[in-house]
Design an enzyme around this catalytic site. Structure first.
Site, short mmCIF file in Angstrom:
data_model
loop_
_atom_site.label_atom_id
_atom_site.label_comp_id
_atom_site.label_asym_id
_atom_site.label_seq_id
_atom_site.Cartn_x
_atom_site.Cartn_y
_atom_site.Cartn_z
N LYS A 194 99.98 -14.85 -5.31
CA LYS A 194 99.79 -13.58 -5.06
C LYS A 194 101.10 -13.65 -4.07
CE LYS A 194 98.73 -9.92 -2.70
NZ LYS A 194 98.76 -8.36 -3.37
N ASP A 232 83.30 -16.24 -9.40
CA ASP A 232 81.88 -16.33 -9.20
C ASP A 232 81.95 -14.41 -10.25
OD1 ASP A 232 81.38 -18.30 -7.40
OD2 ASP A 232 80.69 -16.72 -5.53
N ASP A 243 94.78 -9.75 -7.35
CA ASP A 243 94.25 -8.32 -7.09
C ASP A 243 94.42 -7.34 -8.56
OD1 ASP A 243 96.76 -8.17 -6.78
OD2 ASP A 243 96.65 -6.44 -5.33
N ASP A 260 88.33 -19.05 -6.41
CA ASP A 260 86.66 -19.83 -5.95
C ASP A 260 85.86 -18.13 -6.05
OD1 ASP A 260 84.44 -19.75 -4.11
OD2 ASP A 260 84.93 -20.53 -2.98
N TYR A 306 92.18 -23.78 1.58
CA TYR A 306 91.07 -24.77 2.11
C TYR A 306 91.49 -26.39 2.91
CZ TYR A 306 87.85 -21.37 -0.35
OH TYR A 306 87.44 -20.68 -1.14
#
Length: 359
Positions: free
Chosen positions: A190, A251, A223, A247, A139
């Site tokens: 990752k 959630d 993942d 982020d 971001y």
């Protein structure tokens, strides 16, 4: 003489307006009971309504205006008729980045009276803190578009990982892990696919780990992390991840704890050089805005985090005890938790609980 803290209140959009009003009502009741501090609240009408009137969600000098405050209480941003990238970059990120709020902290646990959708999970099995790098990474805002409208139109989104940025969030995460009973950190990455920025992320994690020999740590690909969060939540405690990965994972964490309507956030400038910002993570939720059924618990928990940051630890603890008292009563669950309670009913019950719980 009671201490006074200057608070900037930015309700924003949708249910943000409703839950920030509830949060301020609760904080006013708390200060009346406590007597040791006061909150001097200034309201800002920044958000999508202002965008429709003026073409900008906040003034050009908005971030500088906020520097005069001790903390910021933020509701939500986003509206159905305005592209999400305009609202996010026009308000929330336009505050976080200039004020260098580089550490986003998202605690998650199963509160009393709330059931996880995970079968057989007990409250103590899911008690996490997710630390999110909050100012760079995916971001960072680097990239662009060219050849618009043509078949070969191109768009780039460049993730920026700096040694300084990764080191400071990694050190913050290890310190957070050290402060918790289990002293355990999981570093999410990752680096098998993102072989430059996230290999640097991995290398710096190993370097910083040497400064914290009392903290045990491990590493997970993002993942695989979703699987571990779902199937083995008790194996996790403190988690650190990039801006994008955290982020998304936070959630998921909120859902696993019962509802995104109970999840708080702190956007911290750990140096204190600029104010930090506190917000519930549920967003503007225009589908329920104006119905009086938004869950204010996330905002109450967020407000407790704000008080803790300001040094009012006893008041913050009182807020947490009141929150646990309220969520334990299923008649005070809002629709996101499967109940029928209204925002006002939960708020009124919370204020009553503040007077009942031990100071």
């Amino acid at each position: 003489m009671a201490k006074s803290y200057r608070i900037a209140a930015i309700p924003g959009d949708g249910i943000g307006v409703e839950v920030i009003a509830a949060g301020l009502e609760v904080l006013e009741a708390l200060t009346a009971l406590d007597g040791g501090f006061q909150l001097d609240v200034t309201h800002f009408d920044w958000g999508s309504d202002r965008f429709r009137r003026t073409g900008s969600l906040m003034p050009a000098d908005g971030a500088d205006t906020l520097r005069a405050f001790d903390a910021i209480l933020f509701g939500a941003v986003g509206a159905p008729d305005i592209p999400d990238h305009l609202t996010l970059w026009g308000l929330r990120l336009a505050i976080c980045q200039p004020l260098d709020q580089y550490a986003n902290v998202r605690p998650t646990r199963i509160l009393p009276g709330i059931r996880s959708p995970l079968a057989g999970v007990r409250p103590g099995d899911l008690d996490w803190v997710i630390v999110r790098e909050n100012t760079e990474g995916e971001y960072a805002g680097q990239g662009g578009r060219s050849h618009r409208g043509l078949p070969h139109e191109a768009a780039t989104e460049v993730a920026i990982f700096t040694r300084a940025g990764v080191t400071r969030i990694m050190r913050f995460a290890f310190e957070m892990a050290r402060s918790r009973p289990r002293k355990k950190l999981t570093v999410v990455t990752k680096s098998n696919a993102q072989r430059f920025g996230l290999v640097l992320w991995d290398e710096i994690a190993a370097e910083v780990a040497r400064e914290f020999p009392d903290v045990s740590w491990d590493k997970m690909l993002v993942d695989a992390m979703t699987v571990r969060m779902t199937l083995n939540p008790a194996s996790l405690d403190t988690i650190v991840a990039t801006n994008l990965h955290a982020d998304i994972l936070s959630d998921l964490a909120a859902a696993l704890a019962g509802s995104i309507g109970i999840a708080p956030t702190a956007n911290l400038n750990p140096t204190g050089a600029a104010p930090s910002m506190f917000e519930p993570i549920h967003g503007s939720a225009f589908d329920i805005a104006g119905k009086g059924i938004a869950n204010p618990i996330a905002t109450f928990w967020t407000a407790a985090m704000m008080l803790e940051h300001l040094g009012e630890k006893a008041a913050a603890a009182r807020m947490i005890r009141a929150m646990e008292y309220v969520t334990a009563d299923p008649t005070l669950h809002t629709p996101d938790l499967g109940g029928n309670a209204s925002t006002k009913q939960v708020t009124d019950a919370f204020i009553a609980a503040l007077a009942e719980v031990e100071a």
